[in-house]
Motif scaffolding. Structure first.
Motif, short mmCIF file in Angstrom:
data_model
loop_
_atom_site.label_atom_id
_atom_site.label_comp_id
_atom_site.label_asym_id
_atom_site.label_seq_id
_atom_site.Cartn_x
_atom_site.Cartn_y
_atom_site.Cartn_z
N GLN A 51 -5.87 -0.69 2.88
CA GLN A 51 -6.28 -1.60 1.81
C GLN A 51 -7.40 -1.04 0.94
O GLN A 51 -7.62 -1.52 -0.16
CB GLN A 51 -6.73 -2.94 2.40
CG GLN A 51 -5.59 -3.73 3.01
CD GLN A 51 -6.11 -4.99 3.66
OE1 GLN A 51 -6.57 -4.97 4.79
NE2 GLN A 51 -6.05 -6.11 2.94
N CYS A 91 -4.30 -12.80 2.79
CA CYS A 91 -4.57 -11.36 2.80
C CYS A 91 -5.49 -11.01 1.64
O CYS A 91 -5.29 -11.49 0.53
CB CYS A 91 -3.25 -10.61 2.67
SG CYS A 91 -3.44 -8.82 2.63
N LEU A 92 -6.49 -10.17 1.91
CA LEU A 92 -7.40 -9.77 0.85
C LEU A 92 -6.68 -9.00 -0.26
O LEU A 92 -7.16 -8.93 -1.38
CB LEU A 92 -8.54 -8.91 1.42
CG LEU A 92 -9.48 -9.63 2.39
CD1 LEU A 92 -10.49 -8.66 2.97
CD2 LEU A 92 -10.19 -10.78 1.69
N HIS A 133 -1.16 -8.23 11.77
CA HIS A 133 -1.18 -8.19 10.29
C HIS A 133 -1.78 -6.86 9.80
O HIS A 133 -1.24 -6.22 8.90
CB HIS A 133 -2.01 -9.39 9.80
CG HIS A 133 -2.25 -9.46 8.32
ND1 HIS A 133 -1.81 -10.53 7.55
CD2 HIS A 133 -2.89 -8.63 7.47
CE1 HIS A 133 -2.17 -10.31 6.28
NE2 HIS A 133 -2.84 -9.18 6.21
N GLU A 134 -2.87 -6.43 10.44
CA GLU A 134 -3.54 -5.19 9.99
C GLU A 134 -2.72 -3.94 10.36
O GLU A 134 -2.68 -2.99 9.59
CB GLU A 134 -4.95 -5.09 10.59
CG GLU A 134 -5.88 -6.26 10.30
CD GLU A 134 -5.97 -6.67 8.85
OE1 GLU A 134 -5.74 -5.82 7.96
OE2 GLU A 134 -6.25 -7.84 8.59
N HIS A 137 -0.25 -3.36 7.79
CA HIS A 137 -0.80 -2.65 6.62
C HIS A 137 -0.73 -1.14 6.82
O HIS A 137 -0.41 -0.40 5.89
CB HIS A 137 -2.28 -3.02 6.41
CG HIS A 137 -2.50 -4.26 5.61
ND1 HIS A 137 -2.01 -4.43 4.34
CD2 HIS A 137 -3.18 -5.40 5.90
CE1 HIS A 137 -2.39 -5.62 3.87
NE2 HIS A 137 -3.09 -6.23 4.80
ZN ZN Z 1 -3.89 -8.14 4.72
#
Ligand code: ZN
Length: 174
Positions: A51, A91-92, A133-134, A137
């Motif tokens: 990210q 999510c950011l 979730h991470e 990514h």
């Molecule tokens: Zn995320």
């Protein structure tokens, strides 16, 4: 410490597959500190290196109310999972959108900790969802990939429109 810029969907760099971390050195520890600062400031409960445009298998998380239970997972591998849990995720990298996603309820993960020591941990509840979730990514996957194509395109169009209306970042002044 420094705050890092978070990539936003549909930025193609979010689709890159991260490579393993080869050495846990001072530079990596600095990156971890910067990722925590960025995550807490956002605010978010997890952040993957992908990210912030660093394509190494590294994630940080803290799902505690008091923001005092930091987790660092380097080269994480889920080697056991069971149960089913549906959670409304955000999510950011997809700011402002929350959708239900189905994941495993319990997971066991093997990873290196902040000191480069190999450990195994069992996660459940919100931390389990966050770690899954991470790790997604790190594989170039976003939570919107679990939604229908129509829904994902709707979110993409709205985010692109919002971004056009946002103030441009200030130019560097010499
Ligand atoms: Zn995320």
């Amino acid at each position: 410490m420094a705050k890092l810029k978070i990539l936003e969907f549909p930025d193609p760099r979010l689709r890159k597959k991260a490579q393993p971390v080869e050495m846990v050195d001072q530079a990596l520890k600095q990156l971890i500190d910067d990722m925590f600062e960025t995550m807490y400031d956002a605010p978010g409960i997890g952040l993957a290196a992908t990210q912030i445009d660093v394509h190494r298998r590294l994630l940080v998380a803290d799902v505690s109310a008091d923001k005092n239970e930091p987790w660092v997972l380097i080269n994480p591998v889920i080697f056991e999972q069971d149960g089913v849990e549906v959670t409304e995720e955000g999510c950011l990298s997809v700011p402002g959108y929350y959708e239900e996603v189905q994941r495993a309820e319990h997971i066991r993960v093997r990873y290196l900790d902040r000191d480069g020591i190999e450990v195994e941990s069992e996660f459940d509840g919100l931390l389990s969802v966050c770690v899954q979730h991470e790790i997604d990514h790190l594989d170039g996957k976003l939570f919107v990939d679990y939604l229908s194509e129509a829904k994902r395109q709707r979110i993409r169009k709205r985010l692109e429109k919002e971004r056009r209306h946002r103030q441009p970042e200030p130019a560097t002044i010499f």
